[in-house]
Design a protein around this motif. Structure first.
Motif, PDB file in Angstrom:
ATOM      1  N   TRP A 264       0.903  -1.262   0.226  1.00 19.65           N
ATOM      2  CA  TRP A 264       0.034   0.216  -0.056  1.00 19.65           C
ATOM      3  C   TRP A 264       0.808   1.255  -0.143  1.00 19.65           C
ATOM      4  CZ3 TRP A 264      -4.960  -0.909  -0.684  1.00 19.65           C
ATOM      5  CH2 TRP A 264      -5.676  -1.929  -0.335  1.00 19.65           C
ATOM      6  N   PHE A 265       0.586   2.204  -0.920  1.00 12.61           N
ATOM      7  CA  PHE A 265       1.448   3.476  -0.992  1.00 12.61           C
ATOM      8  C   PHE A 265       0.326   4.496  -0.608  1.00 12.61           C
ATOM      9  CE2 PHE A 265       4.090   0.647  -3.528  1.00 12.61           C
ATOM     10  CZ  PHE A 265       5.151   0.851  -3.099  1.00 12.61           C
ATOM     11  N   THR A 266       0.794   5.788   0.084  1.00 10.28           N
ATOM     12  CA  THR A 266      -0.263   6.735   0.305  1.00 10.28           C
ATOM     13  C   THR A 266      -0.298   7.668  -0.694  1.00 10.28           C
ATOM     14  OG1 THR A 266       1.769   7.967   1.491  1.00 10.28           O
ATOM     15  CG2 THR A 266       0.477   6.625   3.064  1.00 10.28           C
ATOM     16  N   ARG A 267      -1.049   8.516  -0.755  1.00 11.95           N
ATOM     17  CA  ARG A 267      -1.087   9.720  -1.767  1.00 11.95           C
ATOM     18  C   ARG A 267       0.134  10.606  -1.675  1.00 11.95           C
ATOM     19  NH1 ARG A 267      -5.947  13.368  -1.765  1.00 11.95           N
ATOM     20  NH2 ARG A 267      -6.731  11.821  -3.204  1.00 11.95           N
ATOM     21  N   THR A 268       0.781  10.860  -0.591  1.00 15.80           N
ATOM     22  CA  THR A 268       2.034  11.494  -0.486  1.00 15.80           C
ATOM     23  C   THR A 268       2.997  11.018  -1.199  1.00 15.80           C
ATOM     24  OG1 THR A 268       0.996  12.248   1.800  1.00 15.80           O
ATOM     25  CG2 THR A 268       3.530  12.665   1.131  1.00 15.80           C
ATOM     26  N   GLU A 269       3.074   9.459  -0.899  1.00 15.22           N
ATOM     27  CA  GLU A 269       4.256   8.854  -1.454  1.00 15.22           C
ATOM     28  C   GLU A 269       4.256   8.708  -3.053  1.00 15.22           C
ATOM     29  OE1 GLU A 269       5.460   5.383   1.738  1.00 15.22           O
ATOM     30  OE2 GLU A 269       3.620   5.159   0.749  1.00 15.22           O
ATOM     31  N   VAL A 270       2.982   8.486  -3.570  1.00 17.57           N
ATOM     32  CA  VAL A 270       2.692   8.385  -4.950  1.00 17.57           C
ATOM     33  C   VAL A 270       2.941   9.907  -5.867  1.00 17.57           C
ATOM     34  CG1 VAL A 270       0.872   8.086  -6.651  1.00 17.57           C
ATOM     35  CG2 VAL A 270       1.115   6.630  -4.906  1.00 17.57           C
ATOM     36  N   ALA A 271       2.557  10.798  -4.677  1.00 19.82           N
ATOM     37  CA  ALA A 271       2.513  12.235  -5.418  1.00 19.82           C
ATOM     38  C   ALA A 271       4.159  12.308  -5.505  1.00 19.82           C
ATOM     39  CB  ALA A 271       2.001  13.335  -4.744  1.00 19.82           C
ATOM     40  N   ARG A 272       4.881  12.259  -4.514  1.00 21.26           N
ATOM     41  CA  ARG A 272       6.378  12.482  -4.574  1.00 21.26           C
ATOM     42  C   ARG A 272       6.950  11.684  -5.798  1.00 21.26           C
ATOM     43  NH1 ARG A 272       9.529  12.001   1.103  1.00 21.26           N
ATOM     44  NH2 ARG A 272      11.302  12.693  -0.446  1.00 21.26           N
ATOM     45  N   ALA A 273       6.529  10.474  -5.983  1.00 18.38           N
ATOM     46  CA  ALA A 273       7.267   9.772  -7.166  1.00 18.38           C
ATOM     47  C   ALA A 273       6.505  10.261  -8.506  1.00 18.38           C
ATOM     48  CB  ALA A 273       6.584   8.378  -7.167  1.00 18.38           C
ATOM     49  N   ASP A 275       6.148  13.551  -9.162  1.00 19.88           N
ATOM     50  CA  ASP A 275       6.885  14.623  -9.075  1.00 19.88           C
ATOM     51  C   ASP A 275       8.430  14.300  -9.416  1.00 19.88           C
ATOM     52  OD1 ASP A 275       4.571  16.302  -8.623  1.00 19.88           O
ATOM     53  OD2 ASP A 275       5.161  16.394  -6.488  1.00 19.88           O
ATOM     54  N   GLY A 276       8.598  13.133  -9.537  1.00 14.51           N
ATOM     55  CA  GLY A 276      10.228  12.884  -9.881  1.00 14.51           C
ATOM     56  C   GLY A 276      10.981  13.005  -8.793  1.00 14.51           C
ATOM     57  N   ASP A 277      10.740  13.085  -7.610  1.00 10.94           N
ATOM     58  CA  ASP A 277      11.295  13.097  -6.432  1.00 10.94           C
ATOM     59  C   ASP A 277      12.588  11.973  -6.502  1.00 10.94           C
ATOM     60  OD1 ASP A 277      12.468  13.061  -3.794  1.00 10.94           O
ATOM     61  OD2 ASP A 277      10.659  14.189  -3.159  1.00 10.94           O
ATOM     62  N   ALA A 278      13.817  12.034  -6.356  1.00  9.17           N
ATOM     63  CA  ALA A 278      14.607  11.173  -6.332  1.00  9.17           C
ATOM     64  C   ALA A 278      14.661  10.269  -5.011  1.00  9.17           C
ATOM     65  CB  ALA A 278      16.068  11.440  -6.542  1.00  9.17           C
ATOM     66  N   ASP A 279      13.948  10.783  -3.718  1.00 14.76           N
ATOM     67  CA  ASP A 279      13.951   9.996  -2.590  1.00 14.76           C
ATOM     68  C   ASP A 279      12.657   9.526  -2.575  1.00 14.76           C
ATOM     69  OD1 ASP A 279      16.530  10.812  -2.034  1.00 14.76           O
ATOM     70  OD2 ASP A 279      16.198  12.716  -1.095  1.00 14.76           O
ATOM     71  N   ALA A 280      11.840   9.496  -3.399  1.00 20.80           N
ATOM     72  CA  ALA A 280      10.464   8.963  -3.399  1.00 20.80           C
ATOM     73  C   ALA A 280      10.651   7.353  -3.153  1.00 20.80           C
ATOM     74  CB  ALA A 280       9.552   8.978  -4.627  1.00 20.80           C
ATOM     75  N   ALA A 281       9.624   7.005  -2.345  1.00 21.00           N
ATOM     76  CA  ALA A 281       9.442   5.491  -1.646  1.00 21.00           C
ATOM     77  C   ALA A 281       9.244   4.632  -3.086  1.00 21.00           C
ATOM     78  CB  ALA A 281       8.286   5.325  -0.932  1.00 21.00           C
ATOM     79  N   LEU A 282       8.760   5.104  -4.245  1.00 18.85           N
ATOM     80  CA  LEU A 282       8.739   4.179  -5.373  1.00 18.85           C
ATOM     81  C   LEU A 282       8.959   5.046  -6.721  1.00 18.85           C
ATOM     82  CD1 LEU A 282       5.028   3.733  -6.249  1.00 18.85           C
ATOM     83  CD2 LEU A 282       5.723   5.500  -4.633  1.00 18.85           C
TER      84      LEU A 282
END
Lengths: 302, 302
Positions: A264-273, A275-282
């Motif tokens: 399960w991934f939260t909206r915050t985690e998916v949103a960071r991914a 946005d191309g955030d290099a530290d995103a969880a996925l």
């Protein structure tokens, strides 16, 4: 802000080629279209060939290889458009780039759709030289939208195959933050996750196929399946049917024959991914995949 | 009162058989299930055979014909359920009722779904004895959910085919009374009308296929296509994708190769037909057709 399904960038959709279906059964009209004005889509194996401007390259029918079968794609800008099923494609000698995705990324949406439809059709011809019913050779018919068995005792008609595939975002009901189930196949690059997916089987509705796949792959019970958006996918020739569903329990039992992981991934985690955030969880699938567009739709869902 | 798509009576959906997909790839587990407890679905040709209570008739694997292939349908009430692909089915000697619809009408919804899924799968095996790629014989694999080419040089894998078909209610925007476009094929009984429909082609979304079919068959431009409900249809093996769309112009140009007629019908006319009024302007498809259910949904749409 909500994103309507019609606002999504669905790759391989929206070809400017008019299929002009009525011409397929009109042999003399079809023959008349095969003049010097006719355009032939140029391919490297099954990959697109690009012109100097990064658009699909077109030649004339004179560029077709000896022995090639010619399929009618439709009409565009007043010209008849064709593609060839080159003998190398069914004889196993076709050469093309191993990975055509970098090439596809360069294409305009319209070109991508035109290529996708042509690729799926040409590929089908290359893989259907024989009658599945009796084993006799088949021959092209109706401008390439049919193949007929050449055995007078059989005469079976065969049509281009499209495989319906469900692909789904499962959302966890009652979670503190909107939360979605994603999985990764063993072949995925590290950290890459995507929506679960699977072929619709004989005897299933779309909604039943969605629920079965989620249960099989992740041991999660889904309810209230709803359709979101669809996409033609020419690898090999699928109709991707994008859906949303709800789950009431976060418990996951992964089918290790299918998936390397499911989480399960939260909206915050998916949103960071997103946005191309290099530290995103996925890491997310590329934008031309319907899973990417489903996640865009989900993030904007509010 | 609105009818939600989930309230519709979608025939051939909702089988009580658990497909138990994980068992298909487990050869020893599958073999162990083929004991005296195993149930074999009995068919007349490709039609259902009924027991004394009007339910699907089941036998044991001892009832399978010599040389028959056995396909695994799944688990029901703790028993493994199978169907046979009898040699007569591919040798052309299969006998069964010409019209199996009266038989089907007698079945419970669950039995109808179990039969439909089995029929589509058995029929696929009967029509895919040979490899479409190389023409060699194929053999059953994975409990009947795959066929493999027997040629060591080819080894192509083949999977049960499901053809996505769009079927649509086109509604006329701005009409004084809700008004829907229906058509009749030349083979239909007199006065029978139904929703327009057509196969999804390679390179199309569901929405594009809907718009193309309406334009091709009736010359009507559709917009704002939305998904309503789906149905598995085992004649031969389709996934019916039921949609709604809007049209702004009442003008119709009928493709006489496809349709005998296409007309706009008002809600009053459709409601009278749904009520079985003998003087109604049209006759509707039977309730197990998705077109009937789409019309029920539309009538209740308010």
């Amino acid at each position: 802000m909500r994103v309507k399904p019609t606002d999504l960038d669905i790759a391989f959709a929206g070809s400017p080629v008019d299929r002009a279906d009525r011409l397929r059964t009109d042999a003399s009209a079809l023959e008349a279209l095969k003049g010097p004005q006719a355009r032939l889509l140029l391919l490297d194996g099954l990959a697109p060939r690009l012109d100097g401007q990064g658009a699909l390259a077109w030649g004339s029918l004179a560029d077709a290889e000896p022995g090639a079968e010619i399929v009618f794609l439709g009409l565009m800008d007043g010209a008849a458009c064709f593609a060839q099923v080159a003998p190398a494609l069914w004889q196993g000698g076709a050469k093309g780039p191993r990975n055509m995705f970098p090439l596809l990324s360069a294409l305009s949406p319209g070109d991508m759709a035109t290529f996708g439809g042509a690729k799926a059709l040409v590929d089908w011809h290359a893989r259907h030289r024989f009658c599945a019913r009796c084993g006799s050779p088949t021959e092209l018919a109706k401008g390439g939208w049919q193949r007929n068995c050449t055995s007078p005792a059989c005469k079976a008609e065969h049509f281009p195959r499209v495989d319906p595939v469900t692909i789904m975002l499962v959302e966890l009901a009652g979670a503190p933050e909107p939360t979605v189930l994603l999985g990764r196949q063993p072949m995925f690059p590290p950290l890459n996750y995507s929506a679960l997916a699977g072929f619709v089987e004989p005897g299933e509705t779309i909604e039943e196929a969605v629920a079965r796949e989620i249960e099989e792959e992740a041991g999660v019970r889904a309810r209230d399946v709803s359709y979101v958006v669809s996409q033609p996918w020419p690898f090999v020739s699928s109709l991707m049917i994008g859906c949303h569903a709800w789950a009431d329990s976060p418990e996951i039992t992964i089918d290790r024959n299918e998936l390397d992981d499911a989480r399960w991934f939260t909206r915050t985690e998916v949103a960071r991914a997103m946005d191309g955030d290099a530290d995103a969880a996925l890491k997310l699938p590329p934008r031309f995949a319907i899973a990417h567009q489903l996640l865009r739709w989900w993030l904007a869902r509010g």
